[in-house]
Design a protein around this motif. Structure first.
Motif, PDB file in Angstrom:
ATOM      1  N   ASP A 226       0.837  -1.205   0.000  1.00 34.49           N
ATOM      2  CA  ASP A 226       0.000   0.000   0.000  1.00 34.49           C
ATOM      3  C   ASP A 226       0.871   1.253   0.000  1.00 34.49           C
ATOM      4  O   ASP A 226       0.576   2.221  -0.700  1.00 34.49           O
TER       5      ASP A 226
ATOM      6  N   THR B 162       2.250   1.710  -3.423  1.00 36.67           N
ATOM      7  CA  THR B 162       1.184   2.167  -4.318  1.00 36.67           C
ATOM      8  C   THR B 162       0.950   3.656  -4.126  1.00 36.67           C
ATOM      9  O   THR B 162       0.761   4.393  -5.096  1.00 36.67           O
ATOM     10  N   GLN B 163       0.977   4.119  -2.890  1.00 37.78           N
ATOM     11  CA  GLN B 163       0.782   5.542  -2.618  1.00 37.78           C
ATOM     12  C   GLN B 163       1.871   6.377  -3.276  1.00 37.78           C
ATOM     13  O   GLN B 163       1.612   7.484  -3.736  1.00 37.78           O
TER      14      GLN B 163
ATOM     15  N   ALA C 120       3.322   5.586  -6.042  1.00 37.33           N
ATOM     16  CA  ALA C 120       3.146   5.482  -7.486  1.00 37.33           C
ATOM     17  C   ALA C 120       1.901   6.201  -7.992  1.00 37.33           C
ATOM     18  O   ALA C 120       1.829   6.589  -9.146  1.00 37.33           O
ATOM     19  N   VAL C 121       0.900   6.391  -7.132  1.00 37.29           N
ATOM     20  CA  VAL C 121      -0.356   7.016  -7.531  1.00 37.29           C
ATOM     21  C   VAL C 121      -0.174   8.529  -7.517  1.00 37.29           C
ATOM     22  O   VAL C 121       0.279   9.092  -6.520  1.00 37.29           O
ATOM     23  N   PRO C 122      -0.535   9.220  -8.601  1.00 40.14           N
ATOM     24  CA  PRO C 122      -0.406  10.684  -8.591  1.00 40.14           C
ATOM     25  C   PRO C 122      -1.365  11.300  -7.570  1.00 40.14           C
ATOM     26  O   PRO C 122      -2.495  10.857  -7.409  1.00 40.14           O
ATOM     27  N   ALA C 123      -0.883  12.329  -6.877  1.00 43.08           N
ATOM     28  CA  ALA C 123      -1.686  12.995  -5.858  1.00 43.08           C
ATOM     29  C   ALA C 123      -2.721  13.898  -6.535  1.00 43.08           C
ATOM     30  O   ALA C 123      -2.501  14.423  -7.618  1.00 43.08           O
ATOM     31  N   THR C 124      -3.865  14.056  -5.870  1.00 42.66           N
ATOM     32  CA  THR C 124      -4.922  14.946  -6.376  1.00 42.66           C
ATOM     33  C   THR C 124      -5.204  16.015  -5.334  1.00 42.66           C
ATOM     34  O   THR C 124      -5.025  15.807  -4.137  1.00 42.66           O
TER      35      THR C 124
ATOM     36  N   ARG D 206      -3.822  14.578  -1.664  1.00 42.43           N
ATOM     37  CA  ARG D 206      -4.019  13.202  -1.202  1.00 42.43           C
ATOM     38  C   ARG D 206      -4.025  12.265  -2.397  1.00 42.43           C
ATOM     39  O   ARG D 206      -4.234  12.679  -3.535  1.00 42.43           O
ATOM     40  N   ALA D 207      -3.778  11.002  -2.111  1.00 41.00           N
ATOM     41  CA  ALA D 207      -3.852   9.952  -3.129  1.00 41.00           C
ATOM     42  C   ALA D 207      -4.731   8.841  -2.585  1.00 41.00           C
ATOM     43  O   ALA D 207      -4.662   8.501  -1.412  1.00 41.00           O
TER      44      ALA D 207
ATOM     45  N   THR E 101      -5.616   4.884  -2.993  1.00 38.34           N
ATOM     46  CA  THR E 101      -5.114   3.651  -3.582  1.00 38.34           C
ATOM     47  C   THR E 101      -6.255   2.773  -4.029  1.00 38.34           C
ATOM     48  O   THR E 101      -7.424   3.045  -3.743  1.00 38.34           O
ATOM     49  N   ASP E 102      -5.930   1.688  -4.712  1.00 38.23           N
ATOM     50  CA  ASP E 102      -6.938   0.725  -5.159  1.00 38.23           C
ATOM     51  C   ASP E 102      -7.691   0.114  -3.983  1.00 38.23           C
ATOM     52  O   ASP E 102      -8.824  -0.325  -4.130  1.00 38.23           O
TER      53      ASP E 102
END
Length: 123
Positions: A94, A97-98, A100-104, A111-112, A114-115
């Motif tokens: 997790d 993944t955080q 790798a996930v682009p922040a919004t 914040r991001a 995750t799946d």
């Protein structure tokens, strides 16, 4: 190690003790030969001395032919003693993944999500 390295299992010497091999087979009855070095050495000692003959089919193949469900190995038997549990591995995944996930941008700050629905980041 290089790409040219060949690994082979050691052989059992002629001085191996048959009675000790029998004791080890009894003590490691619940172990899988692929996962337990003690049982592996004991088994092949008994094979070398003609006390047992290896099966032609694997336990999974024998169960399949008999129509018996072969139990899947649980993760506890696959991991060495002292290995972190699944929960720890999930936390690490997790966290990766955080990263790798682009922040919004949201009302609360960056914040991001995750799946798995976990929220990373803060204000």
């Amino acid at each position: 190690m290089t790409d040219d390295t060949i690994l082979i299992t050691p052989t059992i010497c002629g001085r191996a003790e048959v009675e000790l091999a029998h004791q080890q087979m009894r003590q490691h009855r619940a172990c899988r030969i692929e996962r337990c070095a003690w049982k592996w050495a004991a088994f092949y000692t008994l094979v070398r001395h003609g006390r047992i003959t290896p099966q032609a089919l694997s336990p999974r193949e024998r169960a399949h032919r008999r129509g018996i469900a072969f139990p899947a190995e649980t993760i506890e038997y696959c991991l060495p003693i002292g290995t972190p549990g699944l929960h720890t591995f999930q936390q690490v995944l997790d966290g990766l993944t955080q990263l790798a996930v682009p922040a919004t941008r949201s009302d609360q700050g960056w914040r991001a999500v995750t799946d798995h629905g976990h929220v990373a980041g803060g204000a």
